[in-house]
Design an enzyme around this catalytic site. Structure first.
Site, PDB file in Angstrom:
ATOM      1  N   SER A 139       0.845  -1.197   0.000  1.00 28.01           N
ATOM      2  CA  SER A 139       0.000   0.000   0.000  1.00 28.01           C
ATOM      3  C   SER A 139       0.877   1.243   0.000  1.00 28.01           C
ATOM      4  CB  SER A 139      -0.882   0.008   1.254  1.00 28.01           C
ATOM      5  OG  SER A 139      -1.508   1.252   1.457  1.00 28.01           O
ATOM      6  N   TYR A 152      -2.358  -0.962  10.529  1.00 33.91           N
ATOM      7  CA  TYR A 152      -2.412  -1.443   9.144  1.00 33.91           C
ATOM      8  C   TYR A 152      -1.194  -0.933   8.385  1.00 33.91           C
ATOM      9  CZ  TYR A 152      -3.890  -1.807   4.259  1.00 33.91           C
ATOM     10  OH  TYR A 152      -3.943  -2.075   2.912  1.00 33.91           O
TER      11      TYR A 152
END
Length: 244
Positions: A139, A152
């Site tokens: 990401s 995360y």
């Protein structure tokens, strides 16, 4: 690296980014195996991907993963591409009462530790092919963390580091190691963190193929490329952009 006429396994393949990649790879002549926890969801996804096989498995379960690997060895011995896409995320901030430990444990188990286990167990199958690839989906927050998804972000940073080590370790083998770094994407997975404002999953799939064709070790999709350049120049500016 052009991926065509290959057998490709995609974890988290029942929706979102995984499903978009599956459709795109099938359209370019590949055979796709969709892996996920929900069989009904996988079957619905497979209806959209001609010729797709499905394997129901929870990547967090050692028993499921062992069964998955055995099934791949028995039925898909020509597996040459592994796409580690399964993920878990919680939207919250690091404040008192946030229950950060439990949230971080779930994210690290799914996003990082499960990925390591599956990759290691499938290395013998991948090593047996003339050419092979491992693609880890991380990401934009692997570069710069989001305050709204702190653990995360940490899990994706861990996968980013692991991917670099794996690439170095396998550089003299037949296995290429890539990292796909999308920004916010409009999927069911990201709905909790404002995914409706993100890019479409198909853009991620399209840029993945383009990046592979150019042999980009790190395939930075959309805004991720801008954040990467900003981070190199000014981490403060990059942090502000991700958290704006």
């Amino acid at each position: 690296m052009n991926i065509s006429n290959q057998t490709v396994l995609i974890t988290g393949g029942g929706s979102g980014i995984g499903l978009a990649i599956a459709k795109t790879l099938t359209a370019t002549g590949n055979r796709v195996i969709l892996v996920g926890r929900n069989e009904a969801k996988l079957r619905k996804a497979a209806e959209q991907v001609p010729g797709a096989a499905i394997i129901t498995a929870d990547v967090n379960s050692a028993a499921d993963v062992n069964r998955l690997v055995q099934q791949v060895q028995a039925q898909f011995g020509d597996l040459s591409v592994l796409i580690n896409n399964a993920g878990q995320a919680s939207a919250y901030q690091l404040v008192a009462g946030a229950n950060a430990f439990e949230k971080a444990s779930a994210e690290m188990n799914t996003n990082y530790l499960a990925l390591i286990r599956l990759t290691e167990l499938l290395l013998p199958v991948l090593s047996a092919q003339p050419t092979a690839a491992i693609i880890n989906v991380t990401s934009i927050v692997a570069y710069v963390p989001s305050v709204g998804g702190p653990t995360y972000s940490a899990s994706k940073a861990a996968v980013h580091s692991y991917t670099q080590s794996l690439r170095h370790t396998l550089k003299a083998t037949n296995i290429r190691v890539f990292e796909l770094l999308p920004p916010l994407v409009d999927t069911e997975f990201s709905a909790e963190i404002g995914g409706a404002n993100g890019i479409p999953p198909q853009q991620v799939a399209d840029e993945l193929l383009a990046g592979l064709a150019h042999d980009d070790d790190e395939i930075r999709v959309g805004q991720t490329a801008q954040v990467y350049e900003l981070e190199r120049a000014s981490r403060a500016d990059a942090f502000a952009l991700v958290n704006s």
